[in-house]
Write a protein that holds these residues in place. Structure first.
Motif, PDB file in Angstrom:
ATOM      1  N   UNK A 145       3.806   5.945  -5.384  1.00  0.00           N
ATOM      2  CA  UNK A 145       3.686   6.000  -6.846  1.00  0.00           C
ATOM      3  C   UNK A 145       2.672   7.046  -7.274  1.00  0.00           C
ATOM      4  N   UNK A 146       1.511   7.041  -6.636  1.00  0.00           N
ATOM      5  CA  UNK A 146       0.483   8.013  -6.993  1.00  0.00           C
ATOM      6  C   UNK A 146       0.927   9.441  -6.685  1.00  0.00           C
ATOM      7  N   UNK A 147       1.684   9.623  -5.626  1.00  0.00           N
ATOM      8  CA  UNK A 147       2.203  10.962  -5.314  1.00  0.00           C
ATOM      9  C   UNK A 147       3.083  11.471  -6.452  1.00  0.00           C
ATOM     10  N   UNK A 187       0.838  -1.202   0.000  1.00  0.00           N
ATOM     11  CA  UNK A 187       0.000   0.000   0.000  1.00  0.00           C
ATOM     12  C   UNK A 187       0.874   1.253   0.000  1.00  0.00           C
ATOM     13  N   UNK A 188       1.974   1.232   0.705  1.00  0.00           N
ATOM     14  CA  UNK A 188       2.907   2.369   0.716  1.00  0.00           C
ATOM     15  C   UNK A 188       3.450   2.611  -0.693  1.00  0.00           C
ATOM     16  N   UNK A 189       3.767   1.538  -1.423  1.00  0.00           N
ATOM     17  CA  UNK A 189       4.245   1.670  -2.802  1.00  0.00           C
ATOM     18  C   UNK A 189       3.200   2.368  -3.666  1.00  0.00           C
ATOM     19  N   UNK A 190       1.943   2.035  -3.476  1.00  0.00           N
ATOM     20  CA  UNK A 190       0.864   2.681  -4.233  1.00  0.00           C
ATOM     21  C   UNK A 190       0.804   4.168  -3.905  1.00  0.00           C
ATOM     22  N   UNK A 196      -7.105   9.912  -8.480  1.00  0.00           N
ATOM     23  CA  UNK A 196      -5.907   9.495  -7.752  1.00  0.00           C
ATOM     24  C   UNK A 196      -5.815  10.141  -6.379  1.00  0.00           C
ATOM     25  N   UNK A 197      -6.284  11.361  -6.246  1.00  0.00           N
ATOM     26  CA  UNK A 197      -6.322  11.982  -4.921  1.00  0.00           C
ATOM     27  C   UNK A 197      -7.210  11.164  -3.984  1.00  0.00           C
ATOM     28  N   UNK A 198      -8.329  10.696  -4.494  1.00  0.00           N
ATOM     29  CA  UNK A 198      -9.234   9.880  -3.675  1.00  0.00           C
ATOM     30  C   UNK A 198      -8.566   8.551  -3.305  1.00  0.00           C
ATOM     31  N   UNK A 199      -7.874   7.948  -4.252  1.00  0.00           N
ATOM     32  CA  UNK A 199      -7.185   6.681  -3.976  1.00  0.00           C
ATOM     33  C   UNK A 199      -6.093   6.885  -2.928  1.00  0.00           C
ATOM     34  N   UNK A 200      -5.355   7.987  -3.022  1.00  0.00           N
ATOM     35  CA  UNK A 200      -4.330   8.276  -2.011  1.00  0.00           C
ATOM     36  C   UNK A 200      -4.985   8.418  -0.638  1.00  0.00           C
ATOM     37  N   UNK A 201      -6.064   9.160  -0.568  1.00  0.00           N
ATOM     38  CA  UNK A 201      -6.781   9.331   0.701  1.00  0.00           C
ATOM     39  C   UNK A 201      -7.195   7.973   1.267  1.00  0.00           C
ATOM     40  N   UNK A 202      -7.766   7.111   0.423  1.00  0.00           N
ATOM     41  CA  UNK A 202      -8.215   5.798   0.888  1.00  0.00           C
ATOM     42  C   UNK A 202      -7.048   4.922   1.352  1.00  0.00           C
ATOM     43  N   UNK A 203      -5.966   4.937   0.586  1.00  0.00           N
ATOM     44  CA  UNK A 203      -4.796   4.129   0.953  1.00  0.00           C
ATOM     45  C   UNK A 203      -4.171   4.644   2.246  1.00  0.00           C
ATOM     46  N   UNK A 204      -4.113   5.964   2.405  1.00  0.00           N
ATOM     47  CA  UNK A 204      -3.560   6.524   3.634  1.00  0.00           C
ATOM     48  C   UNK A 204      -4.481   6.221   4.816  1.00  0.00           C
ATOM     49  N   UNK A 205      -5.785   6.214   4.594  1.00  0.00           N
ATOM     50  CA  UNK A 205      -6.723   5.833   5.660  1.00  0.00           C
ATOM     51  C   UNK A 205      -6.479   4.369   6.051  1.00  0.00           C
ATOM     52  N   UNK A 206      -6.259   3.523   5.053  1.00  0.00           N
ATOM     53  CA  UNK A 206      -5.969   2.103   5.324  1.00  0.00           C
ATOM     54  C   UNK A 206      -4.699   1.967   6.156  1.00  0.00           C
ATOM     55  N   UNK A 207      -3.705   2.818   5.877  1.00  0.00           N
ATOM     56  CA  UNK A 207      -2.443   2.826   6.628  1.00  0.00           C
ATOM     57  C   UNK A 207      -2.578   3.543   7.986  1.00  0.00           C
ATOM     58  N   UNK A 208      -3.767   4.068   8.280  1.00  0.00           N
ATOM     59  CA  UNK A 208      -4.025   4.872   9.492  1.00  0.00           C
ATOM     60  C   UNK A 208      -3.197   6.142   9.519  1.00  0.00           C
ATOM     61  N   UNK A 209      -3.057   6.757   8.345  1.00  0.00           N
ATOM     62  CA  UNK A 209      -2.330   8.019   8.210  1.00  0.00           C
ATOM     63  C   UNK A 209      -3.280   9.081   7.671  1.00  0.00           C
TER      64      UNK A 209
END
Length: 159
Positions: free
Chosen positions: A110-112, A104-107, A144-157
């Motif tokens: 990458x998206x950033x 998930x961090x790689x995603x 992609x902004x939404x995907x970053x938000x979701x992935x960071x939420x999954x990471x608890x960030x």
């Protein structure tokens, strides 16, 4: 100023197409990263992440095609070799990643990188009056902004 057949300044569209080729290269590396983590993910979250990564690589594959076709629409040739992709890419390459948080961090990383490139293209296309590419970049950025938000939420960030 010389206009191309779609009414845009040829010099500006050549520059935009060059930037799109850079984005294409980065998307190809991102796509391959997604395939790799989809294949290699392990652990208790396997079933959820395996499906999510497939969703993301399917979307990335569609975007690769859209970018390449836009480059052609602008009158240029899209990059199409792995050698070209590796030389032009800034997205981190993920190798043998099987752990969920690393994947998930790689995603996110990458998206950033992709978002930085897309914002640069968005600014250029706005100045060039290239609404077709501008609209594409705007749509990519929103998703992609939404995907970053979701992935960071999954990471608890937080974003």
């Amino acid at each position: 100023m010389t206009l191309n057949t779609i009414g845009l300044d040829q010099k500006k569209t050549k520059d935009i197409a060059n930037d799109l080729n850079g984005l294409l290269a980065n998307f190809q590396v991102y796509y391959q990263n997604l395939r790799g983590i989809h294949w290699n993910i392990k652990g208790k979250r396997f079933f959820d992440l395996h499906v999510k990564f497939e969703e993301l690589y399917t979307d990335a594959n569609l975007k690769v095609d859209e970018i390449a076709e836009r480059i052609l629409t602008l009158g240029e040739t899209p990059l199409h070799t792995f050698d070209d992709y590796i030389k032009a890419a800034k997205v981190p390459v993920g190798k043998n990643i099987s752990q969920d948080e690393k994947a998930v961090r790689l995603i996110v990383d990458s998206l950033s990188e992709l978002l930085k490139l897309e914002r640069q293209i968005l600014n250029k296309t706005d100045e060039a009056g290239d609404e077709g590419t501008n609209s594409m970049m705007s749509d990519f950025i929103t998703e992609q902004e939404k995907t970053v938000w979701m992935m960071k939420a999954w990471l608890s960030e937080t974003v």
